[in-house]
Design a protein around this motif. Structure first.
Motif, PDB file in Angstrom:
ATOM      1  N   LEU A  42      28.821 -13.731  -8.534  1.00 50.32           N
ATOM      2  CA  LEU A  42      27.805 -14.343  -7.686  1.00 50.32           C
ATOM      3  C   LEU A  42      26.966 -13.280  -7.000  1.00 50.32           C
ATOM      4  CD1 LEU A  42      29.986 -17.144  -6.055  1.00 50.32           C
ATOM      5  CD2 LEU A  42      28.057 -17.512  -7.600  1.00 50.32           C
ATOM      6  N   GLU A  43      25.679 -13.563  -6.887  1.00 49.38           N
ATOM      7  CA  GLU A  43      24.824 -12.761  -6.025  1.00 49.38           C
ATOM      8  C   GLU A  43      24.494 -13.625  -4.807  1.00 49.38           C
ATOM      9  OE1 GLU A  43      22.681  -9.390  -8.689  1.00 49.38           O
ATOM     10  OE2 GLU A  43      21.524 -11.223  -8.406  1.00 49.38           O
ATOM     11  N   TYR A  44      24.166 -12.959  -3.721  1.00 57.21           N
ATOM     12  CA  TYR A  44      23.945 -13.680  -2.466  1.00 57.21           C
ATOM     13  C   TYR A  44      22.583 -13.352  -1.907  1.00 57.21           C
ATOM     14  CZ  TYR A  44      28.867 -14.475  -3.019  1.00 57.21           C
ATOM     15  OH  TYR A  44      30.070 -14.873  -3.539  1.00 57.21           O
ATOM     16  N   GLN A  45      21.877 -14.404  -1.495  1.00 60.06           N
ATOM     17  CA  GLN A  45      20.561 -14.194  -0.889  1.00 60.06           C
ATOM     18  C   GLN A  45      20.579 -14.688   0.555  1.00 60.06           C
ATOM     19  OE1 GLN A  45      17.140 -16.297  -2.540  1.00 60.06           O
ATOM     20  NE2 GLN A  45      15.894 -14.449  -2.228  1.00 60.06           N
ATOM     21  N   PRO A  46      20.217 -13.812   1.484  1.00 60.57           N
ATOM     22  CA  PRO A  46      20.244 -14.167   2.909  1.00 60.57           C
ATOM     23  C   PRO A  46      19.276 -15.295   3.267  1.00 60.57           C
ATOM     24  CG  PRO A  46      20.176 -11.783   2.645  1.00 60.57           C
ATOM     25  CD  PRO A  46      19.915 -12.373   1.293  1.00 60.57           C
ATOM     26  N   GLN A  47      19.681 -16.089   4.246  1.00 65.02           N
ATOM     27  CA  GLN A  47      18.808 -17.068   4.886  1.00 65.02           C
ATOM     28  C   GLN A  47      18.704 -16.625   6.343  1.00 65.02           C
ATOM     29  OE1 GLN A  47      20.691 -20.901   4.289  1.00 65.02           O
ATOM     30  NE2 GLN A  47      20.069 -21.000   2.145  1.00 65.02           N
ATOM     31  N   VAL A  48      17.470 -16.364   6.795  1.00 67.27           N
ATOM     32  CA  VAL A  48      17.296 -15.870   8.161  1.00 67.27           C
ATOM     33  C   VAL A  48      16.512 -16.878   8.997  1.00 67.27           C
ATOM     34  CG1 VAL A  48      17.346 -13.460   7.353  1.00 67.27           C
ATOM     35  CG2 VAL A  48      15.148 -14.608   7.710  1.00 67.27           C
ATOM     36  N   ASP A  49      16.740 -16.843  10.293  1.00 66.39           N
ATOM     37  CA  ASP A  49      16.021 -17.764  11.175  1.00 66.39           C
ATOM     38  C   ASP A  49      14.712 -17.136  11.653  1.00 66.39           C
ATOM     39  OD1 ASP A  49      16.596 -16.034  13.255  1.00 66.39           O
ATOM     40  OD2 ASP A  49      18.196 -17.277  14.097  1.00 66.39           O
ATOM     41  N   VAL A  50      14.004 -17.834  12.535  1.00 64.92           N
ATOM     42  CA  VAL A  50      12.683 -17.355  12.947  1.00 64.92           C
ATOM     43  C   VAL A  50      12.746 -16.022  13.690  1.00 64.92           C
ATOM     44  CG1 VAL A  50      11.566 -19.601  12.989  1.00 64.92           C
ATOM     45  CG2 VAL A  50      12.762 -18.805  15.017  1.00 64.92           C
ATOM     46  N   ASP A  51      13.929 -15.678  14.212  1.00 63.00           N
ATOM     47  CA  ASP A  51      14.085 -14.387  14.877  1.00 63.00           C
ATOM     48  C   ASP A  51      14.554 -13.289  13.918  1.00 63.00           C
ATOM     49  OD1 ASP A  51      13.374 -15.446  17.346  1.00 63.00           O
ATOM     50  OD2 ASP A  51      15.417 -16.140  17.712  1.00 63.00           O
ATOM     51  N   GLY A  52      14.671 -13.631  12.659  1.00 57.75           N
ATOM     52  CA  GLY A  52      15.135 -12.649  11.683  1.00 57.75           C
ATOM     53  C   GLY A  52      16.644 -12.493  11.655  1.00 57.75           C
ATOM     54  N   GLN A  53      17.355 -13.378  12.336  1.00 52.30           N
ATOM     55  CA  GLN A  53      18.816 -13.305  12.354  1.00 52.30           C
ATOM     56  C   GLN A  53      19.394 -13.940  11.090  1.00 52.30           C
ATOM     57  OE1 GLN A  53      20.851 -12.356  15.060  1.00 52.30           O
ATOM     58  NE2 GLN A  53      19.635 -12.617  16.901  1.00 52.30           N
ATOM     59  N   GLU A  58      22.941 -17.831   0.306  1.00 51.15           N
ATOM     60  CA  GLU A  58      23.101 -18.733  -0.831  1.00 51.15           C
ATOM     61  C   GLU A  58      23.744 -17.965  -1.971  1.00 51.15           C
ATOM     62  OE1 GLU A  58      19.570 -20.557  -2.538  1.00 51.15           O
ATOM     63  OE2 GLU A  58      20.800 -21.711  -3.960  1.00 51.15           O
ATOM     64  N   ALA A  59      24.758 -18.579  -2.575  1.00 50.78           N
ATOM     65  CA  ALA A  59      25.441 -17.969  -3.726  1.00 50.78           C
ATOM     66  C   ALA A  59      24.721 -18.375  -5.005  1.00 50.78           C
ATOM     67  CB  ALA A  59      26.887 -18.452  -3.772  1.00 50.78           C
ATOM     68  N   LEU A  60      24.372 -17.387  -5.832  1.00 47.84           N
ATOM     69  CA  LEU A  60      23.652 -17.642  -7.081  1.00 47.84           C
ATOM     70  C   LEU A  60      24.436 -17.051  -8.248  1.00 47.84           C
ATOM     71  CD1 LEU A  60      20.216 -16.848  -5.475  1.00 47.84           C
ATOM     72  CD2 LEU A  60      20.853 -19.092  -6.425  1.00 47.84           C
ATOM     73  N   ALA A  61      24.719 -17.882  -9.219  1.00 47.87           N
ATOM     74  CA  ALA A  61      25.616 -17.504 -10.312  1.00 47.87           C
ATOM     75  C   ALA A  61      24.942 -16.567 -11.316  1.00 47.87           C
ATOM     76  CB  ALA A  61      26.090 -18.766 -11.029  1.00 47.87           C
ATOM     77  N   ARG A  62      25.695 -15.605 -11.807  1.00 51.94           N
ATOM     78  CA  ARG A  62      25.252 -14.701 -12.877  1.00 51.94           C
ATOM     79  C   ARG A  62      26.359 -14.561 -13.902  1.00 51.94           C
ATOM     80  NH1 ARG A  62      21.450 -15.683 -10.254  1.00 51.94           N
ATOM     81  NH2 ARG A  62      19.965 -14.370  -9.205  1.00 51.94           N
ATOM     82  N   TRP A  63      25.909 -14.423 -15.152  1.00 52.10           N
ATOM     83  CA  TRP A  63      26.845 -14.229 -16.259  1.00 52.10           C
ATOM     84  C   TRP A  63      26.626 -12.820 -16.801  1.00 52.10           C
ATOM     85  CZ3 TRP A  63      26.604 -17.649 -21.341  1.00 52.10           C
ATOM     86  CH2 TRP A  63      27.544 -17.171 -22.250  1.00 52.10           C
ATOM     87  N   ARG A  64      27.656 -12.007 -16.726  1.00 50.12           N
ATOM     88  CA  ARG A  64      27.568 -10.659 -17.285  1.00 50.12           C
ATOM     89  C   ARG A  64      28.058 -10.722 -18.719  1.00 50.12           C
ATOM     90  NH1 ARG A  64      30.074  -7.780 -13.413  1.00 50.12           N
ATOM     91  NH2 ARG A  64      28.283  -7.045 -12.260  1.00 50.12           N
ATOM     92  N   MET A 263      21.784 -10.371  -3.940  1.00 51.55           N
ATOM     93  CA  MET A 263      22.518  -9.104  -4.051  1.00 51.55           C
ATOM     94  C   MET A 263      23.990  -9.366  -4.329  1.00 51.55           C
ATOM     95  SD  MET A 263      21.001  -7.357  -0.578  1.00 51.55           S
ATOM     96  CE  MET A 263      20.881  -8.915   0.315  1.00 51.55           C
ATOM     97  N   ALA A 264      24.586  -8.462  -5.087  1.00 49.83           N
ATOM     98  CA  ALA A 264      26.034  -8.548  -5.293  1.00 49.83           C
ATOM     99  C   ALA A 264      26.729  -8.270  -3.952  1.00 49.83           C
ATOM    100  CB  ALA A 264      26.478  -7.548  -6.349  1.00 49.83           C
ATOM    101  N   ARG A 265      27.998  -8.640  -3.885  1.00 50.41           N
ATOM    102  CA  ARG A 265      28.734  -8.610  -2.613  1.00 50.41           C
ATOM    103  C   ARG A 265      28.642  -7.283  -1.852  1.00 50.41           C
ATOM    104  NH1 ARG A 265      35.010  -9.645  -3.066  1.00 50.41           N
ATOM    105  NH2 ARG A 265      35.274  -7.395  -3.039  1.00 50.41           N
ATOM    106  N   GLU A 266      28.888  -6.175  -2.552  1.00 47.15           N
ATOM    107  CA  GLU A 266      28.910  -4.877  -1.870  1.00 47.15           C
ATOM    108  C   GLU A 266      27.552  -4.546  -1.266  1.00 47.15           C
ATOM    109  OE1 GLU A 266      31.563  -3.347  -1.098  1.00 47.15           O
ATOM    110  OE2 GLU A 266      32.685  -4.852  -2.246  1.00 47.15           O
ATOM    111  N   ARG A 267      26.511  -4.874  -2.026  1.00 43.41           N
ATOM    112  CA  ARG A 267      25.168  -4.582  -1.557  1.00 43.41           C
ATOM    113  C   ARG A 267      24.807  -5.476  -0.375  1.00 43.41           C
ATOM    114  NH1 ARG A 267      20.207  -4.165  -5.747  1.00 43.41           N
ATOM    115  NH2 ARG A 267      20.594  -1.941  -5.946  1.00 43.41           N
ATOM    116  N   LEU A 268      25.294  -6.687  -0.407  1.00 45.65           N
ATOM    117  CA  LEU A 268      25.058  -7.614   0.714  1.00 45.65           C
ATOM    118  C   LEU A 268      25.681  -7.055   1.995  1.00 45.65           C
ATOM    119  CD1 LEU A 268      24.151 -10.478   1.781  1.00 45.65           C
ATOM    120  CD2 LEU A 268      26.505 -11.196   1.297  1.00 45.65           C
ATOM    121  N   ILE A 269      26.896  -6.558   1.866  1.00 45.30           N
ATOM    122  CA  ILE A 269      27.580  -5.986   3.035  1.00 45.30           C
ATOM    123  C   ILE A 269      26.747  -4.820   3.595  1.00 45.30           C
ATOM    124  CG2 ILE A 269      29.628  -4.707   3.808  1.00 45.30           C
ATOM    125  CD1 ILE A 269      31.264  -6.418   1.817  1.00 45.30           C
TER     126      ILE A 269
END
Ligand code: C2E
Ligand code: MG
Ligand code: MG
Ligand code: MG
Length: 291
Positions: A42-53, A58-64, A263-269
């Protein structure tokens, strides 16, 4: 070069699903083997609020794929749905989402929730609710940690799906309607369902700069959500102008390349730890090239 390879894969999978039975079997065999060998992540895409927090991901599936490289979900989710393997694949993806969320939290990274895409077949499966609860509990998580993205179409499809949504909401799971505005859900049905969020499809967000029509559609969705007491997430926000317009118009959350690519998990962190989520800080993260 990469674009070319992507198009090649697209053609391969499109043709495989529509043309010769032998191609179809080859793809479906590959999919079955991939589920068994756990070639998905899974790759993950951030959801931020109006303050940028950061509010969630969202988890998005990938097939390697061992020889064809990374395959995007629009190519294999439909195949999994048609072949009857969405159940096992969906379960695998749920497990991954829970594992990754716990790993992120274990490394001290605060992610309020992970939002998981649920396919129509999964939602219509009478055992889905208990399977989901089992996975979430086994990972030491609760219904508050996992948000569920369902499409308008899947709610129209089957009575079991509507029932599942009611039960899930009663258990504390938050429900988001994905790609809102592209389906044909009746507003009265929407009103009757315990839905929490509308995700504005990126096709509409992309039209914000253009004509009055695109802007009017987004304005209508925001007004509807406001009336129904629902939160909103704008998908596919790519520019500062779109982001500012949406904030001004009262959209709750922003998701898109302007802030971060999936982003993959490590990159998200790393992304979360590098970034200052100071109030009012609207600066997008550095742009990485897509891998
Ligand atoms: P979606 O759920 O609507 O996901 C949003 C899609 O928009 C993702 O494509 C994401 O990478 C892309 N996106 C995000 N921000 C931007 C942006 O600023 N610009 C542009 N052009 N695109 C952006 P992706 O990852 O290829 O996923 C495509 C679709 O596949 C998803 O649409 C969802 O319907 C489905 N999908 C993905 N993962 C899963 C899954 O685990 N299970 C199920 N059932 N479906 C999934
Ligand atoms: Mg989604
Ligand atoms: Mg969407
Ligand atoms: Mg979409």
């Amino acid at each position: 070069e990469a674009k070319h390879a992507g198009r090649g894969r697209l053609r391969y999978f499109d043709q495989a699903m529509s043309r010769h039975a032998s191609d179809r079997y080859e793809l479906l065999d590959a999919l079955k083997a991939a589920i068994e060998r756990k070639q998905f992540f899974l790759e993950y895409q951030p959801q931020v609020d109006v303050d940028g927090q950061l509010r969630g991901v969202e988890a998005l599936a990938r097939w390697r794929h061992p020889t064809r490289g990374m395959i995007r979900p629009d190519l294999f989710i439909a195949a999994a749905e048609q072949s009857g393997w969405m159940g096992p694949l969906g379960l695998l993806l749920l497990e991954l989402a829970c594992t990754d969320l716990q790993a992120c939290r274990g490394s001290g990274t605060c992610i309020p929730y992970v939002s998981v895409n649920i396919s129509p077949k999964q939602l219509a499966d009478p055992s889905f609710v208990s399977v989901l609860c089992n996975v979430v509990e086994r990972h030491g998580l609760t219904s508050r940690d996992v948000e569920l993205e369902v499409t308008e179409g899947s709610l129209m499809d089957a009575a079991t799906s509507e029932d599942a949504v009611r039960r899930l909401a009663a258990l504390g799971f938050r429900i988001a309607i994905d790609d809102f505005g592209t389906g044909y859900s009746s507003l009265s049905r929407l009103h009757r369902l315990p839905v929490h969020k509308l995700k504005i499809d990126r096709a509409f967000v992309g039209q914000l700069e253009g004509d009055r029509v695109g802007t009017s559609i987004v304005e209508s969705i925001l007004a509807l959500a406001d009336r129904l007491g629902l939160k909103t997430v704008a998908e596919g926000v790519e520019t500062r102008e779109q982001s500012l317009w949406l904030k001004e118009a009262g959209c709750t959350l922003i998701q898109g390349y302007y802030y971060a690519r999936p982003m993959a998990r490590e990159r998200l962190i790393d992304w979360i730890q590098d970034r200052r989520f100071a109030r009012g800080d609207d600066a997008p993260a550095p742009v990485w090239s897509e891998t």
